[in-house]
Scaffold this motif. Structure first.
Motif, PDB file in Angstrom:
ATOM      1  N   ALA A   1      -4.862   2.306  -3.261  1.00 13.48           N
ATOM      2  CA  ALA A   1      -5.376   1.712  -4.597  1.00 13.48           C
ATOM      3  C   ALA A   1      -6.478   0.848  -4.655  1.00 13.48           C
ATOM      4  CB  ALA A   1      -4.205   1.407  -5.395  1.00 13.48           C
ATOM      5  N   LEU A   2      -7.407   0.865  -5.545  1.00 18.04           N
ATOM      6  CA  LEU A   2      -8.513  -0.249  -5.347  1.00 18.04           C
ATOM      7  C   LEU A   2      -8.340  -0.726  -7.052  1.00 18.04           C
ATOM      8  CD1 LEU A   2     -11.444   1.259  -3.842  1.00 18.04           C
ATOM      9  CD2 LEU A   2     -10.289  -0.906  -2.933  1.00 18.04           C
ATOM     10  N   GLY A   3      -8.109  -2.002  -6.979  1.00 18.37           N
ATOM     11  CA  GLY A   3      -7.935  -2.621  -8.482  1.00 18.37           C
ATOM     12  C   GLY A   3      -8.982  -3.872  -8.495  1.00 18.37           C
ATOM     13  N   TRP A   4      -9.351  -3.788 -10.043  1.00 21.19           N
ATOM     14  CA  TRP A   4     -10.343  -4.758 -10.516  1.00 21.19           C
ATOM     15  C   TRP A   4      -9.596  -5.772 -11.561  1.00 21.19           C
ATOM     16  CZ3 TRP A   4     -14.391  -4.119 -14.974  1.00 21.19           C
ATOM     17  CH2 TRP A   4     -15.171  -5.355 -14.790  1.00 21.19           C
TER      18      TRP A   4
ATOM     19  N   THR B   1      -6.639  -8.180 -17.893  1.00 21.94           N
ATOM     20  CA  THR B   1      -7.456  -6.811 -17.606  1.00 21.94           C
ATOM     21  C   THR B   1      -7.253  -6.225 -16.192  1.00 21.94           C
ATOM     22  OG1 THR B   1      -8.960  -8.031 -18.917  1.00 21.94           O
ATOM     23  CG2 THR B   1      -9.683  -5.832 -17.922  1.00 21.94           C
ATOM     24  N   ARG B   2      -7.171  -5.065 -16.329  1.00 16.58           N
ATOM     25  CA  ARG B   2      -6.983  -4.235 -15.024  1.00 16.58           C
ATOM     26  C   ARG B   2      -7.532  -2.979 -14.819  1.00 16.58           C
ATOM     27  NH1 ARG B   2      -2.319  -4.026 -11.016  1.00 16.58           N
ATOM     28  NH2 ARG B   2      -1.447  -5.495 -12.733  1.00 16.58           N
ATOM     29  N   VAL B   3      -8.327  -2.626 -14.027  1.00 18.99           N
ATOM     30  CA  VAL B   3      -8.820  -1.170 -13.901  1.00 18.99           C
ATOM     31  C   VAL B   3      -8.476  -0.874 -12.389  1.00 18.99           C
ATOM     32  CG1 VAL B   3     -10.826   0.309 -13.838  1.00 18.99           C
ATOM     33  CG2 VAL B   3     -10.889  -1.477 -15.178  1.00 18.99           C
ATOM     34  N   GLU B   4      -7.799   0.372 -12.276  1.00 23.26           N
ATOM     35  CA  GLU B   4      -7.375   0.616 -10.917  1.00 23.26           C
ATOM     36  C   GLU B   4      -7.655   2.300 -10.724  1.00 23.26           C
ATOM     37  OE1 GLU B   4      -3.217   1.516 -10.247  1.00 23.26           O
ATOM     38  OE2 GLU B   4      -3.009  -0.390  -8.888  1.00 23.26           O
ATOM     39  N   LEU B   5      -8.201   2.444  -9.561  1.00 20.36           N
ATOM     40  CA  LEU B   5      -8.550   3.731  -9.012  1.00 20.36           C
ATOM     41  C   LEU B   5      -7.367   4.017  -7.963  1.00 20.36           C
ATOM     42  CD1 LEU B   5     -10.756   6.166  -9.249  1.00 20.36           C
ATOM     43  CD2 LEU B   5     -11.787   4.981  -7.532  1.00 20.36           C
ATOM     44  N   THR B   6      -6.797   5.141  -7.938  1.00 24.16           N
ATOM     45  CA  THR B   6      -5.593   5.544  -6.881  1.00 24.16           C
ATOM     46  C   THR B   6      -6.134   6.951  -6.356  1.00 24.16           C
ATOM     47  OG1 THR B   6      -4.343   6.390  -8.730  1.00 24.16           O
ATOM     48  CG2 THR B   6      -3.942   4.003  -7.937  1.00 24.16           C
ATOM     49  N   GLY B   7      -5.514   7.230  -5.019  1.00 25.93           N
ATOM     50  CA  GLY B   7      -5.737   8.275  -4.546  1.00 25.93           C
ATOM     51  C   GLY B   7      -4.415   8.717  -3.749  1.00 25.93           C
ATOM     52  N   ILE B   8      -3.877  10.000  -3.707  1.00 27.89           N
ATOM     53  CA  ILE B   8      -2.867  10.148  -2.904  1.00 27.89           C
ATOM     54  C   ILE B   8      -3.196  11.524  -2.025  1.00 27.89           C
ATOM     55  CG2 ILE B   8      -0.557  10.965  -2.865  1.00 27.89           C
ATOM     56  CD1 ILE B   8      -0.005   9.324  -5.475  1.00 27.89           C
ATOM     57  N   GLN B   9      -2.755  11.661  -1.023  1.00 24.01           N
ATOM     58  CA  GLN B   9      -2.571  12.983  -0.243  1.00 24.01           C
ATOM     59  C   GLN B   9      -1.407  12.977   0.430  1.00 24.01           C
ATOM     60  OE1 GLN B   9      -5.756  13.987   2.534  1.00 24.01           O
ATOM     61  NE2 GLN B   9      -6.698  15.325   0.873  1.00 24.01           N
ATOM     62  N   SER B  10      -0.701  14.088   0.356  1.00 27.38           N
ATOM     63  CA  SER B  10       0.552  14.445   0.932  1.00 27.38           C
ATOM     64  C   SER B  10       0.971  15.869   1.464  1.00 27.38           C
ATOM     65  CB  SER B  10       1.741  13.830   0.188  1.00 27.38           C
ATOM     66  OG  SER B  10       1.978  14.527  -1.162  1.00 27.38           O
ATOM     67  N   ASP B  11       1.663  16.086   2.345  1.00 27.30           N
ATOM     68  CA  ASP B  11       1.963  17.218   2.570  1.00 27.30           C
ATOM     69  C   ASP B  11       3.328  17.277   3.271  1.00 27.30           C
ATOM     70  OD1 ASP B  11       1.860  19.885   3.087  1.00 27.30           O
ATOM     71  OD2 ASP B  11      -0.033  19.769   4.251  1.00 27.30           O
TER      72      ASP B  11
ATOM     73  N   LEU C   1      -7.313   7.263 -12.527  1.00 26.26           N
ATOM     74  CA  LEU C   1      -7.853   6.205 -13.136  1.00 26.26           C
ATOM     75  C   LEU C   1      -6.867   5.390 -14.092  1.00 26.26           C
ATOM     76  CD1 LEU C   1     -10.443   4.478 -12.778  1.00 26.26           C
ATOM     77  CD2 LEU C   1     -11.621   5.940 -14.575  1.00 26.26           C
ATOM     78  N   LYS C   2      -6.709   4.090 -14.094  1.00 28.83           N
ATOM     79  CA  LYS C   2      -5.878   3.299 -15.154  1.00 28.83           C
ATOM     80  C   LYS C   2      -6.835   2.352 -15.661  1.00 28.83           C
ATOM     81  CE  LYS C   2      -1.041   3.976 -13.762  1.00 28.83           C
ATOM     82  NZ  LYS C   2      -1.151   4.529 -12.417  1.00 28.83           N
ATOM     83  N   PHE C   3      -6.649   2.123 -16.836  1.00 30.13           N
ATOM     84  CA  PHE C   3      -7.352   0.824 -17.553  1.00 30.13           C
ATOM     85  C   PHE C   3      -6.194   0.082 -18.520  1.00 30.13           C
ATOM     86  CE2 PHE C   3      -8.753  -0.755 -21.462  1.00 30.13           C
ATOM     87  CZ  PHE C   3      -9.621  -1.845 -20.946  1.00 30.13           C
TER      88      PHE C   3
ATOM     89  N   ASN D   1      -5.032   6.119 -19.218  1.00 31.77           N
ATOM     90  CA  ASN D   1      -5.060   6.758 -17.628  1.00 31.77           C
ATOM     91  C   ASN D   1      -5.527   8.197 -17.633  1.00 31.77           C
ATOM     92  OD1 ASN D   1      -2.323   7.599 -18.454  1.00 31.77           O
ATOM     93  ND2 ASN D   1      -2.064   8.111 -16.423  1.00 31.77           N
ATOM     94  N   LEU D   2      -6.119   8.657 -16.685  1.00 32.52           N
ATOM     95  CA  LEU D   2      -6.576   9.952 -16.539  1.00 32.52           C
ATOM     96  C   LEU D   2      -6.480  10.408 -15.166  1.00 32.52           C
ATOM     97  CD1 LEU D   2     -10.346  10.013 -17.608  1.00 32.52           C
ATOM     98  CD2 LEU D   2      -8.433  11.462 -18.497  1.00 32.52           C
ATOM     99  N   TYR D   3      -5.943  11.595 -14.820  1.00 29.62           N
ATOM    100  CA  TYR D   3      -5.486  12.107 -13.527  1.00 29.62           C
ATOM    101  C   TYR D   3      -5.497  13.469 -13.388  1.00 29.62           C
ATOM    102  CZ  TYR D   3      -1.197  13.824 -15.985  1.00 29.62           C
ATOM    103  OH  TYR D   3      -0.448  14.463 -16.541  1.00 29.62           O
ATOM    104  N   TYR D   4      -5.808  13.762 -12.079  1.00 35.99           N
ATOM    105  CA  TYR D   4      -6.004  15.015 -11.495  1.00 35.99           C
ATOM    106  C   TYR D   4      -4.879  15.105 -10.379  1.00 35.99           C
ATOM    107  CZ  TYR D   4      -8.010  18.888  -8.891  1.00 35.99           C
ATOM    108  OH  TYR D   4      -8.196  19.974  -7.997  1.00 35.99           O
TER     109      TYR D   4
END
Ligand SMILES: [Cu+2]
Length: 688
Positions: free
Chosen positions: A219-222, A228-238, A260-262, A277-280
């Motif tokens: 996660a990367l947050g601003w 105020t917070r903007v956060e980008l996250t990514g996950i890989q799992s298996d 992506l979260k705001f 938030n938006l996600y895929y």
């Protein structure tokens, strides 16, 4: 006056951990969580990083199992399906950091909790009953939130959390979570790995149950200011997992995620908070009958590779109307595309070169509003309303009727059919803090309408009683009364929650249903979906009492009773009465505890009926399981804990667990038995 005992409650522990994200010293909890208590009406919060007994598989379902009211349908060593008050699968709305991930496997190898790596989250919250509309549709039994919580780093700093677990049957887990930043930016990186060999039941029979799971997330947050917070996250799992209850194993559970979260709060006196938030989420799942077990020969090979793509998002505003009234209004959506490809025999090895064929497309748009109003110092009203616009498309041109080599391909009567529904849910609840007592009582009514899920409309060729397709199954309507009391004094914490539910058009899955054969000559059996009317009632009670500064006893009880009113039978897949008794000594340096879990027999069953995960197999016997745990805290930030689960090596199975399959090299059992005596040792380290 609530202070000392509350410190031993998971909810309070967790609050400590969340605060610890910034400047406050990290506190590791020596308490082994046996049965998290309800600290406020209908809501249970528990810390996924704290050690617990019995040692759970590193997935979401096993972590829920020690919350009274939850049970798990066991299939092997991991990826069981969580059940709340007898309600399985899509009746529990499970969100991972605010995102939906619904699984790809048509045979339910991967419930949402199969994509949960619990120690990568900071908090698990359970909201019982249809008593919120904020988190999306489908919470007829309850809502489960797996949440991260990274506080702004002001002043700059960092924090590390890690754990190592070793246990019987080759169990070994490694978890590391590093987060750091300054007032403007932060980062988080988390890695988890969990691995186990086949476990043995109490009789020494090996269960086909080995698994390996891993996840990495970042996660990367601003945080330009405190609000105020903007956060980008990514996950890989298996992962891969052996299943003792079926003819295939899961060899791939690959998840790719970006989110992506705001969040902005204190915008004006009216607009208290804005969040979006938006996600895929993409799930690529492979199951076969040859990678993790012996196969009769190349000709007998079978492989199936479904995938599911889920995109979604949510936007909500928190509005304050004076000090006494607050409301949250918002919209959410999710879109799911599911495909399938499979191969047999000599073609199995090259399945990945085949085209993926879309079989279902399901989407929803929701609109919701929830209001909390304080009538006075002690009385509170909470109410909510949501509307969901659902759309589903059956993309299957043909159906495969029958199994394996004997399957016949026939035209799908609902091919390319589309259905849309507008479903309405709502609830209202009254809460009162009792005068002169540290207690709150509450009563609420809730109504939810649940659209049939992928497994109830499409997968594994579910049929209706009269046609070859269950695509037109009616939505399920739940009307539920929830009442209870929560009590927290200095020495004593207690809660009781009860419910009564009338479910119209309950989506029941029935296997071995006899139908005319496709040729019209003779008969065959099918798995069908039927809408029936059902009634359930029951509840949970929990109590914790401090005998002295260092000694504590606790107890929990849960029960659910279900009737299938249409068939005049017991409602299937209802777990039996369960009780837990715990005794613990804790002097803050070291602790010891004992847990006795008692489960009664279940004689109320309805053969071959149930849900998308499993159907009743017959009655089950009762059992009592005794376990011991201990912990030692040599210095701040270090916790060593360990335990012996099932000390007396009892052979037992949960009533709702799946039936055992014939797996070459293993003994077949009526149900998948639970693990026998299991030793485990866990090291938690927290640094900052
Ligand atoms: Cu599968």
């Amino acid at each position: 006056m609530k202070t000392r005992l509350l410190l031993t409650l998971p909810a309070a522990l967790l609050a400590g951990n969340v605060l610890a994200d910034t400047a406050k010293p990290t506190r590791l909890e020596e308490v082994i969580v046996t049965a998290p208590l309800m600290a406020e009406p209908l809501t249970i919060v528990t810390d996924p990083k704290a050690p617990r007994q019995p040692v759970p598989a590193h997935d979401g379902a096993d972590y829920l199992k020690n919350i009274p009211g939850f049970s798990v349908i066991r299939k092997g060593g991991t990826d069981g399906d969580p059940v709340l008050r007898g309600m399985a699968a899509s009746r529990i709305n499970i969100l991972l950091d605010g995102e939906n991930i619904l699984g790809g496997c048509g045979n339910r190898m991967d419930p949402p909790t199969a994509y949960v790596f619990p120690e990568s989250y900071d908090r698990i919250t359970v909201i019982k009953g249809p008593q919120t509309v904020l988190y999306g549709p489908g919470n007829s039994a309850g809502t489960v939130l797996f949440e991260r919580s990274v506080k702004r780093f002001d002043p700059a700093g960092w924090k590390f959390n890690g754990s190592l677990t070793a246990g019987s049957f080759g169990r070994n887990d490694q978890v590391a979570d590093l987060r750091g930043g300054n007032p403007d930016f932060y980062f988080q990186g988390t890695g988890t790995r969990s691995d186990s060999g086949d476990y043995q039941d109490g009789a020494g029979n090996t269960v086909h149950s080995a698994f390996t799971r891993w996840s990495t997330s970042g996660a990367l947050g601003w945080t330009p200011d405190a609000n105020t917070r903007v956060e980008l996250t990514g996950i890989q799992s298996d992962g891969e997992a052996a299943y003792g209850d079926r003819t295939m194993d899961g060899v791939k559970f690959k998840r790719d995620n970006v989110g992506l979260k705001f969040e902005k709060s204190k915008i004006s006196s009216l607009l208290d908070k804005l969040e979006a938030n938006l996600y895929y989420n993409y799930v690529d799942h492979v199951m076969d009958n040859y990678s993790l077990r012996p196969v009769a020969g190349a000709a007998a090979k079978m492989v199936s590779n479904p995938d599911r793509e889920t995109t979604g998002g949510r936007a909500a505003a928190t509005l304050k109307f004076g000090d006494a009234t607050q409301s949250v209004v918002g919209v959410d959506f999710q879109a799911n595309k599911h495909t399938l490809r499979s191969a047999m025999g000599a073609m199995a090895d090259s399945y990945s070169s085949r085209n993926r064929v879309e079989d279902a497309n399901i989407r929803n748009h929701g609109l919701f509003g929830e209001v909390t109003h304080y009538l006075n110092q002690s009385d509170k009203l909470v109410a909510g309303l949501r509307a969901d616009r659902w759309n589903a498309q059956d993309k299957r041109a043909t159906l495969s009727i029958g199994t394996g080599m004997a399957a016949a391909t026939v035209a799908n009567p609902t091919a390319n059919k589309e259905r849309s529904d507008t479903l309405v849910s709502g609830f209202g609840r009254f809460e009162r803090d009792l005068a002169g007592m540290p207690a709150t009582v509450y009563a609420g009514v809730g109504h939810t309408e649940r659209f049939p899920d992928y497994w109830e409309m499409i997968s594994a060729t579910k049929e209706s009683a009269t046609t070859l397709s269950a695509f037109d199954s009616r939505p399920e309507k739940t009307n539920q009364l929830d009442v209870g009391v929560v009590y927290n004094s200095g020495k004593l914490s207690a809660s009781v929650s009860g419910f009564y539910s009338k479910i119209n058009d309950y989506l029941m899955v029935q296997s071995n249903y006899v139908k005319a054969s496709l040729t019209g000559m003779g008969s065959r059996t099918a798995t069908i979906v039927r809408n029936v009317d059902a009634t359930t009632w029951g509840g949970e009670a929990g109590i914790a009492y401090a005998l002295s500064e260092v000694w504590k006893v606790d107890a929990a009880l849960s029960y659910v009773h279900g009737d299938n009113d249409t068939d005049g039978t017991a409602l299937a897949q209802m777990p039996p009465l369960e009780g837990r008794l715990g005794l613990g000594y804790d002097n803050k340096l070291w602790s010891v505890g004992a847990l006795w879990r008692l489960v009664s027999e279940q004689t109320r069953y309805d053969l071959n009926k149930g849900n998308i995960v499993g159907q009743d197999l017959g009655k089950s016997g009762g059992f009592g399981i005794f376990s011991l745990n201990g912990s030692y805290r040599p210095k701040k930030g270090v916790l060593v804990s360990g335990g012996v689960d099932n000390l007396f090596d009892k052979t037992y199975a949960e009533f709702i667990s799946r039936g055992g399959a014939m797996v070459s090299g293993y003994d077949q059992t009526t149900r998948i038995n639970e693990p026998g005596r299991t030793l485990w040792l866990k090291l938690n380290v927290a640094l900052d």
